[in-house]
Design an enzyme around this catalytic site. Structure first.
Site, mmCIF file in Angstrom:
data_model
loop_
_atom_site.group_PDB
_atom_site.id
_atom_site.type_symbol
_atom_site.label_atom_id
_atom_site.label_comp_id
_atom_site.label_asym_id
_atom_site.label_seq_id
_atom_site.Cartn_x
_atom_site.Cartn_y
_atom_site.Cartn_z
ATOM 1 C CG ASN A 8 -1.736 1.218 1.391
ATOM 2 O OD1 ASN A 8 -1.839 2.029 0.466
ATOM 3 N ND2 ASN A 8 -2.356 1.385 2.552
ATOM 4 C CD1 TRP A 9 3.670 0.980 -2.755
ATOM 5 C CD2 TRP A 9 3.630 1.999 -4.745
ATOM 6 N NE1 TRP A 9 4.393 0.205 -3.628
ATOM 7 C CE2 TRP A 9 4.381 0.814 -4.867
ATOM 8 C CE3 TRP A 9 3.462 2.799 -5.875
ATOM 9 C CZ2 TRP A 9 4.987 0.417 -6.070
ATOM 10 C CZ3 TRP A 9 4.052 2.404 -7.089
ATOM 11 C CH2 TRP A 9 4.804 1.232 -7.173
ATOM 12 C CE LYS A 10 -0.213 3.266 4.699
ATOM 13 N NZ LYS A 10 -0.158 3.363 6.145
ATOM 14 C CG HIS A 102 -5.839 1.965 5.029
ATOM 15 N ND1 HIS A 102 -5.443 2.929 5.928
ATOM 16 C CD2 HIS A 102 -4.821 1.076 4.944
ATOM 17 C CE1 HIS A 102 -4.225 2.623 6.364
ATOM 18 N NE2 HIS A 102 -3.830 1.504 5.770
ATOM 19 C CD GLU A 104 -2.988 5.536 6.724
ATOM 20 O OE1 GLU A 104 -2.915 5.572 5.488
ATOM 21 O OE2 GLU A 104 -2.108 5.024 7.441
ATOM 22 C CD GLU A 180 -3.635 -2.552 7.209
ATOM 23 O OE1 GLU A 180 -2.481 -2.716 6.825
ATOM 24 O OE2 GLU A 180 -4.327 -1.575 6.888
ATOM 25 N N GLY A 186 2.348 2.056 10.894
ATOM 26 C CA GLY A 186 3.364 3.106 10.802
ATOM 27 C C GLY A 186 4.032 3.453 12.122
ATOM 28 C CB SER A 224 4.823 -1.979 12.224
ATOM 29 O OG SER A 224 4.448 -0.639 12.490
ATOM 30 N N GLY A 245 2.806 -1.173 4.323
ATOM 31 C CA GLY A 245 2.872 0.240 3.986
ATOM 32 C C GLY A 245 4.309 0.663 3.762
ATOM 33 N N GLY A 246 4.926 1.214 4.792
ATOM 34 C CA GLY A 246 6.267 1.793 4.684
ATOM 35 C C GLY A 246 7.287 0.895 4.002
HETATM 36 P P1 PGA Z 1 2.730 0.154 7.666
HETATM 37 O O1 PGA Z 1 1.299 0.414 7.012
HETATM 38 O O2 PGA Z 1 3.269 -1.126 7.097
HETATM 39 O O3 PGA Z 1 3.553 1.358 7.275
HETATM 40 O O4 PGA Z 1 2.514 0.055 9.144
HETATM 41 C C1 PGA Z 1 0.408 -0.641 6.780
HETATM 42 C C2 PGA Z 1 -0.873 -0.138 6.191
HETATM 43 O O5 PGA Z 1 -1.303 0.982 6.511
HETATM 44 O O6 PGA Z 1 -1.483 -0.830 5.355
#
Ligand code: PGA
Length: 266
Positions: A8-10, A102, A104, A180, A186, A224, A245-246
Site C-alpha cells: 500500500n503505497w499510500k 483502510h 486512514e 490492521e 506506521g 509495521s 505500507g512503509g
Molecule cells: P505500515 O502500514 O506497514 O507502514 O505500518 C500498513 C498499512 O497501513 O497498510
C-alpha cells in the site's frame, strides 16, 4: 494456500520519476528472483490514483497485480462527484483490485458502514477484487474490544451477502480481509503473532458463518510488517500474507517480506 503480499503505497512516492525508479527496482528483482505467482506468493501494489494507469501499464506483463487504494461510494461509473474516482475508472486504468476501508480512510474521511457497503458493491459490480481493511484503535485494544470492533466492521460483508446475492458468487476469490490494528500502522509497534493468529481465527470463523462458500477466507496482517519480523508472521498458518505500507516503498524490503511468506508456504 497461496500467500499474498500487497504494498500500500499510500500518498507516495512524490513524483512519477520516483514511482518509475521504485518499479525499476521491483521489476528487476522480480525478474531475477522469479518472485512470481507460481512461487506461492502473489504480489500486488496499490499506487495512488494519479499513478494508477502508468503503474498498471508497466506491470501488465509482470506477475505483480495492481490495486487502487479507494473508489467512489457515490457511483460505480460516472457522475457529478468532484474529486472521486469510480470503480469503473480505476478498472479502466488497469486496476484489478481495490483496497477499501483502510483505517486512514475511516479516520480522515469518516468512512462509515453504509459508505463501505456502497463501495464494496460498486467494486464487485465492476469486477474489482476487494482488500477490506479492519482493525481496532489503541483505546479499543486497551479496553479488550478488538473482537467486538472487528465483528461490527465485518457486518459490511454480512450485509453485502444479504443484499447483493448476485454479486457474491465467487466472493471468496474476490475478497481478502486485511486485519490492521490501527495502533500498529506506521508505528513500529506490533501485536504478538499469537494475538494476530487468534484474531485471524476469529475473522475466518465469523466470515465462514456468513456463508458456507466463505469457509477459507484469505486474511492478511498489516501494521509495521518489515523484513525483520515477516518470518514470524509468515510462520503462523492463520496469517495468509501481509498488507505492507512503509516497507513496500523499497523493493528490497517488500520482496524480503514476500520471500518470507513464499518460504513459509513452500
Ligand atoms: P505500515 O502500514 O506497514 O507502514 O505500518 C500498513 C498499512 O497501513 O497498510
Amino acid at each position: 494456500m497461496q500467500a499474498w503480499v500487497i504494498g500500500n503505497w499510500k500518498q507516495n512516492p512524490a513524483t512519477s520519476h520516483d514511482v518509475n525508479a521504485l518499479l525499476d527496482d521491483l521489476l528487476t528483482a522480480v525478474d531475477t528472483q522469479e518472485q512470481a505467482n507460481a512461487t506461492g506468493c502473489q504480489l500486488m501494489v496499490a499506487p495512488s490514483c494519479i499513478h494508477l494507469a502508468s503503474v498498471s501499464a508497466r506491470l501488465k506483463d509482470s506477475p505483480v497485480l495492481c490495486a487502487a487504494q479507494d473508489i467512489s461510494a457515490h457511483s460505480a461509473n460516472t457522475g457529478a462527484y468532484t474529486g472521486d474516482c469510480s470503480a469503473q475508472q480505476v478498472a479502466d486504468a488497469g486496476a484489478t483490485w481495490t483496497i477499501l476501508g483502510h483505517s486512514e480512510r475511516r479516520q480522515y474521511h469518516q468512512e462509515s458502514h453504509d459508505c463501505l457497503l456502497q463501495k464494496m458493491t460498486h467494486a464487485l459490480t465492476q469486477g474489482l477484487g476487494v482488500i477490506f481493511c479492519i482493525g481496532e484503535t489503541q483505546a479499543q485494544y486497551d479496553a479488550e474490544e478488538t473482537l467486538d470492533v472487528i465483528d461490527a466492521q465485518l457486518a459490511v460483508v454480512k450485509d453485502l451477502l444479504a443484499q447483493q446475492s448476485e454479486l457474491t458468487a465467487n466472493l471468496s476469490e474476490r475478497l481478502i480481509i486485511a486485519y490492521e490494528p490501527v495502533w500498529a500502522i506506521g508505528t513500529g509497534k506490533v501485536p504478538t503473532v499469537q494475538e494476530v493468529s487468534a484474531t485471524h481465527q476469529h475473522i475466518k470463523q465469523t466470515v465462514a458463518g456468513f456463508a458456507d462458500s466463505l469457509d477459507s477466507m484469505t486474511v492478511l496482517y498489516g501494521g509495521s510488517v518489515n523484513a525483520d519480523n515477516a518470518d514470524s508472521f509468515a510462520a503462523d498458518p492463520m496469517i495468509d500474507g501481509a498488507l505492507v505500507g512503509g516497507a513496500s516503498l523499497k523493493a528490497e524490503s517488500f520482496l524480503a517480506i514476500a520471500d518470507a511468506f513464499r518460504r513459509a508456504t513452500s
